[in-house]
Design a protein around this motif. Sequence first.
Motif, mmCIF file in Angstrom:
data_model
loop_
_atom_site.group_PDB
_atom_site.id
_atom_site.type_symbol
_atom_site.label_atom_id
_atom_site.label_comp_id
_atom_site.label_asym_id
_atom_site.label_seq_id
_atom_site.Cartn_x
_atom_site.Cartn_y
_atom_site.Cartn_z
ATOM 1 N N ASP A 1 0.823 -1.217 0.000
ATOM 2 C CA ASP A 1 0.000 0.000 0.000
ATOM 3 C C ASP A 1 0.856 1.266 0.000
ATOM 4 O OD1 ASP A 1 -2.218 -1.589 0.050
ATOM 5 O OD2 ASP A 1 -2.558 -1.371 2.206
ATOM 6 N N THR A 2 0.173 2.363 -0.239
ATOM 7 C CA THR A 2 0.798 3.684 -0.264
ATOM 8 C C THR A 2 0.132 4.552 0.791
ATOM 9 O OG1 THR A 2 1.231 3.437 -2.623
ATOM 10 C CG2 THR A 2 1.243 5.692 -1.759
ATOM 11 N N THR A 3 0.922 5.384 1.445
ATOM 12 C CA THR A 3 0.357 6.279 2.448
ATOM 13 C C THR A 3 -0.682 7.206 1.798
ATOM 14 O OG1 THR A 3 2.205 7.795 2.099
ATOM 15 C CG2 THR A 3 2.392 6.264 3.954
ATOM 16 N N ALA A 4 -1.613 7.664 2.609
ATOM 17 C CA ALA A 4 -2.718 8.480 2.092
ATOM 18 C C ALA A 4 -2.231 9.745 1.392
ATOM 19 C CB ALA A 4 -3.666 8.839 3.234
ATOM 20 N N LYS A 24 3.059 9.664 -0.393
ATOM 21 C CA LYS A 24 4.513 9.824 -0.282
ATOM 22 C C LYS A 24 5.289 8.513 -0.290
ATOM 23 C CE LYS A 24 5.073 14.398 1.322
ATOM 24 N NZ LYS A 24 5.378 15.312 2.372
ATOM 25 N N ILE A 25 4.784 7.495 0.413
ATOM 26 C CA ILE A 25 5.585 6.273 0.570
ATOM 27 C C ILE A 25 4.761 5.023 0.254
ATOM 28 C CG2 ILE A 25 6.916 4.844 2.180
ATOM 29 C CD1 ILE A 25 7.606 7.328 3.742
ATOM 30 N N THR A 26 5.369 4.136 -0.524
ATOM 31 C CA THR A 26 4.819 2.807 -0.783
ATOM 32 C C THR A 26 5.785 1.793 -0.183
ATOM 33 O OG1 THR A 26 3.823 3.507 -2.872
ATOM 34 C CG2 THR A 26 4.174 1.139 -2.586
ATOM 35 N N VAL A 27 5.246 0.792 0.487
ATOM 36 C CA VAL A 27 6.089 -0.293 0.996
ATOM 37 C C VAL A 27 5.697 -1.574 0.256
ATOM 38 C CG1 VAL A 27 6.804 -1.650 2.996
ATOM 39 C CG2 VAL A 27 6.299 0.787 3.275
ATOM 40 N N GLU A 28 6.679 -2.201 -0.360
ATOM 41 C CA GLU A 28 6.422 -3.401 -1.142
ATOM 42 C C GLU A 28 7.293 -4.555 -0.668
ATOM 43 O OE1 GLU A 28 7.483 -2.173 -5.114
ATOM 44 O OE2 GLU A 28 5.404 -1.640 -5.541
ATOM 45 N N ALA A 29 6.808 -5.743 -0.946
ATOM 46 C CA ALA A 29 7.613 -6.944 -0.719
ATOM 47 C C ALA A 29 8.438 -7.202 -1.967
ATOM 48 C CB ALA A 29 6.708 -8.145 -0.462
#
Length: 157
Positions: free
Chosen positions: A109-112, A115-120
């Motif tokens: 997901d991406t912050t609302a 700014k930041i996406t966290v991926e595997a």
Amino acid sequence: MADDHFQPRRQGDDLITKFVGETGGLMRALNALQARDGYVDAANVPLLAKAFNVTKAEVKGVISFYDDFTKAPKGEHVIRICQAEACQAVGARGLTAHALEKLGIGLGDTTADGKITVEAVYCLGLCASGPAAMVGGQLKGRVSATCLDKAIEEAGQ
Ligand code: FES
């Protein structure tokens, strides 16, 4: 009375038709859409299916299979944390949970605020230096929670 003149063009029309008839046209069109828009809009799936004479399920299957294609725009900053075995053995899951909790998002997901996406990711080639991550396009080994916190702060969170 409907006025088609004022209907917006469906995103991707030009890129889709550009690759029709070419070898690997579907992949090329998907790559072009991803490069231009930062993701493949679901609205393009029926157009792609029709243009390349495949089913919508096949198009969705290709999009899902390749990690390079995303269904939503990514954040300005992308943090990829390795989830493969060697990194798991040295705390990658806890590190991932830490980042997700801090940001209040789920994996992928991406912050609302966008700014930041966290991926595997599954192996970054730093197996002996795990947990490994890619932060802002840079490979990092032996990543700590402090290191991730710093990256998140630098991204403006
Ligand atoms: S297993 Fe994580 S970098 Fe290879």
